[in-house]
Design a protein around this motif. Structure first.
Motif, short mmCIF file in Angstrom:
data_model
loop_
_atom_site.label_atom_id
_atom_site.label_comp_id
_atom_site.label_asym_id
_atom_site.label_seq_id
_atom_site.Cartn_x
_atom_site.Cartn_y
_atom_site.Cartn_z
N GLN A 1 0.83 -1.21 0.00
CA GLN A 1 0.00 0.00 0.00
C GLN A 1 0.87 1.26 0.00
OE1 GLN A 1 -2.69 0.21 3.30
NE2 GLN A 1 -3.57 2.16 2.67
N GLN A 2 1.98 1.19 0.73
CA GLN A 2 2.87 2.34 0.76
C GLN A 2 3.48 2.59 -0.61
OE1 GLN A 2 3.33 4.35 3.48
NE2 GLN A 2 4.43 5.66 2.05
N SER A 3 3.82 1.50 -1.32
CA SER A 3 4.37 1.66 -2.67
C SER A 3 3.36 2.34 -3.59
CB SER A 3 4.76 0.29 -3.24
OG SER A 3 5.77 -0.31 -2.46
N GLN A 4 2.09 1.92 -3.52
CA GLN A 4 1.06 2.54 -4.35
C GLN A 4 0.89 4.03 -3.99
OE1 GLN A 4 -2.58 0.29 -4.25
NE2 GLN A 4 -1.54 -1.67 -4.57
N GLU A 5 0.91 4.33 -2.69
CA GLU A 5 0.76 5.73 -2.29
C GLU A 5 1.94 6.57 -2.78
OE1 GLU A 5 0.26 5.71 1.91
OE2 GLU A 5 -1.79 4.89 1.85
N ASN A 6 3.15 5.97 -2.74
CA ASN A 6 4.33 6.70 -3.21
C ASN A 6 4.22 7.00 -4.71
OD1 ASN A 6 5.45 6.66 -0.68
ND2 ASN A 6 6.69 4.84 -1.05
N VAL A 7 3.78 5.99 -5.50
CA VAL A 7 3.62 6.21 -6.93
C VAL A 7 2.57 7.28 -7.20
CG1 VAL A 7 2.89 5.14 -9.10
CG2 VAL A 7 4.39 3.89 -7.55
N LEU A 8 1.44 7.21 -6.46
CA LEU A 8 0.38 8.20 -6.65
C LEU A 8 0.88 9.60 -6.32
CD1 LEU A 8 -2.54 8.75 -7.40
CD2 LEU A 8 -3.18 8.31 -5.02
N ASN A 9 1.68 9.72 -5.26
CA ASN A 9 2.24 11.04 -4.90
C ASN A 9 3.15 11.56 -6.01
OD1 ASN A 9 0.95 11.08 -2.42
ND2 ASN A 9 2.64 10.12 -1.34
N LEU A 10 3.93 10.65 -6.62
CA LEU A 10 4.80 11.07 -7.72
C LEU A 10 3.99 11.54 -8.93
CD1 LEU A 10 7.55 8.30 -7.52
CD2 LEU A 10 7.82 10.71 -6.94
#
Length: 540
Positions: free
Chosen positions: A2-11
């Motif tokens: 979930q953290q990886s998905q949130e990081n990609v979305l933030n980028l």
């Protein structure tokens, strides 16, 4: 994961803001061009050289070599250069921007007339000084510039593109669709799942591909959406590696923790046992025990506190013994002091009798006043006395001062009968009167007056001592009030002493107010709680 998905979305959100900022720079440039006086008046003779120069200067920012800017009237016909003109009267974006309150509009991709390259346009209406729309300015931007921005997004081998909210993409080739395993109808379905400013869409239900689409609205552009398609396998490869590392590490840590626990359990429990035995020694009355172990762990800290506690207890026991000895000595001194006042009174009576025998009535009167002053001051060891005794004490003091200063001091007392029975700490008015004489009236060198008033105000006893002396300067008065508030001793020792005794007796329930004006006088107002004889424990 979930953290990886949130990081990609933030980028993706950051990249969409970057695209929007770039687009806003172009809008700002066109906005500045629109404010050029010749443009606002649609003076083509003056506008043409201005637009031609801008086409040369800003063409790199827009990616067009020949037709970056165009200016035209309400008929939709615009001038680019002497060789190229345009007619956008039948274009949707022209109709919208001219017939709505929108500041500008970004068009869908069109083909350039000069080089047949795909471009999109920023159409900005021209408004004259009367607020009326009289024409338009177009800024054409090569679609390759947007493609370069999206191509720079490299996240987990994914692909990125910009599309409208209805799913229509900007410049998407068949090869790109094949590579991303998306079809035009899939883009339409993805667009229908977009309902927030940014988010994540699982494409498995759309086209069966186990992938995620990360999207974010692009600011400053109508209906632009930045999208990035990433396979779940690519996205979760790092997470799976982390999970495997965690499992292996957890197993290794568990084994290591078991070994450490067995190795150090004895070193932990042994100091606790020693400390327990020493606590039992202290409980039995032995305060000389001391833990001698060394270390920096919690047991050592606890032992250090234990050693300090035993040392403090030992010192406290010694202090209690010393206090008991001092108390017995104080009791002896108290018994002795009961004899001395009687000797003083008898001596003063003898001196008064001899003065009367020699017709020295003034001396006899002063001795009588002094004797009364001493009797009330001592008050048989009592700390709290009735107000009427305190007033009698002040009256004796003022009569002595009148004799001393040849009647240059006059005083007036107004005492409420209900207030006379109230108990107050002894000798709290006389120091205030003394301050009035020595700090207020004596420097005046003329006859002065002192006013003393005591009354009941609500649930408080109010005592006022006022003089018409030289008063106190504002700076000195502020310092005096500050010192009393912060309990700092000053040259007004009598006032400081009264303040300290009142605080010790009443705490925050008492107040001292000082009002003074230079060459007018000084007034001191004391408010203390009312106490009657039955409310206090009288000392004998």
């Amino acid at each position: 994961m979930q953290q990886s998905q949130e990081n990609v979305l933030n980028l993706i959100e950051a990249k969409s803001i970057e695209i929007g900022s770039w687009l806003n720079q172009r809008v700002s440039e066109i906005r500045i061009i629109r404010e050029y006086p010749a443009c606002k008046s649609l003076d083509f003779e003056r506008c043409k050289p201005y637009i031609s120069n801008l086409n040369k200067v800003l063409k790199e920012n827009y990616g067009n070599q020949q037709e970056t800017f165009a200016i035209g009237g309400m008929d939709g016909k615009g001038w680019v250069n002497d060789k190229i003109t345009i007619d956008i009267s039948n274009r949707d974006y022209f109709e919208i921007v001219m017939n709505s309150d929108m500041e500008y509009i970004v068009s869908r991709p069109v083909v350039s007339k000069s080089d047949n390259k795909e471009i999109f346009l920023i159409c900005y209406p021209i408004v004259n000084d009367n607020g009326e729309k009289i024409g338009f300015i177009n800024g054409s931007i090569a679609l390759d510039l947007i493609s370069k921005i999206t191509d720079q997004i490299d996240l987990y081998n994914g692909v990125s593109w910009i599309m409208y909210s209805d799913g229509t993409p900007y410049k998407v080739s068949d090869e790109w669709l094949k590579h991303s395993e998306l079809k035009s109808d899939s883009l339409d379905l993805i667009a229908k799942h977009i309902d927030n400013h940014s988010g994540i869409i699982d494409t498995k239900a759309i086209n069966g591909k186990d992938a995620l689409v990360f999207y974010s609205q692009v600011p400053y552009a109508q209906d632009w959406i930045l999208c990035t398609l990433i396979d779940k396998a690519e996205l979760n490869v790092v997470s799976n590696q982390v999970i495997n590392i965690i499992i292996i590490s957890a197993a290794a840590i568990l084994v290591l923790a078991s070994i450490i626990a067995l190795a150090f359990s004895e070193s932990i429990t042994r100091p606790i046992k020693i400390l327990k035995e020493q606590m039992l020694e202290v409980a039995s009355g032995n305060f000389d025990v001391k833990y001698t172990g060394k270390g920096r762990d919690e047991i050592s800290v606890l032992a250090s506190v234990f050693n300090k506690m035993t040392s403090d207890l030992k010192n406290l026991m010694n202090q209690v013994k010393n206090i008991e000895q001092q108390k017995r000595q104080a009791e002896l001194r108290a018994l002795q002091s009961q004899i001395n006042p009687h000797f003083l009174y008898n001596t003063l009576d003898t001196i008064q009798w001899k003065a009367l025998k020699h017709n020295a009535t003034d001396v006899a009167d002063m001795i009588q006043l002094l004797s009364g002053l001493f009797r009330i001051s001592l008050s048989s060891g009592k700390e709290m006395i009735p107000l009427e005794y305190e007033i009698q004490h002040v009256d004796n003091y003022l009569q002595i001062q009148q004799i001393r200063y040849n009647d240059k001091i006059s005083y007036h007392m107004k005492i409420d009968n209900l207030a006379k029975k109230c108990y107050i700490p002894k000798i709290i008015i006389q120091p205030l009167v003394e301050n009035s004489i020595y700090h207020g009236l004596k420097p005046k060198r003329h006859q002065g007056d002192i006013y003393i008033e005591c009354m009941i105000c609500n649930d408080d006893l109010q005592i006022i001592v006022e003089d018409n002396g030289i008063g106190i300067e504002e700076s000195r008065l502020d310092l005096l009030i500050f010192n009393l508030k912060n309990r700092v001793e000053s040259n007004h020792y009598g006032l400081y002493n009264v303040n300290e005794r009142l605080l010790m007796t009443y705490g925050t329930k008492c107040t001292i107010q000082i009002i003074s004006e230079v060459n007018v006088g000084t007034k001191i107002i004391i408010r203390i709680p009312i106490q009657k004889e039955g409310d206090i424990c009288l000392e004998h």
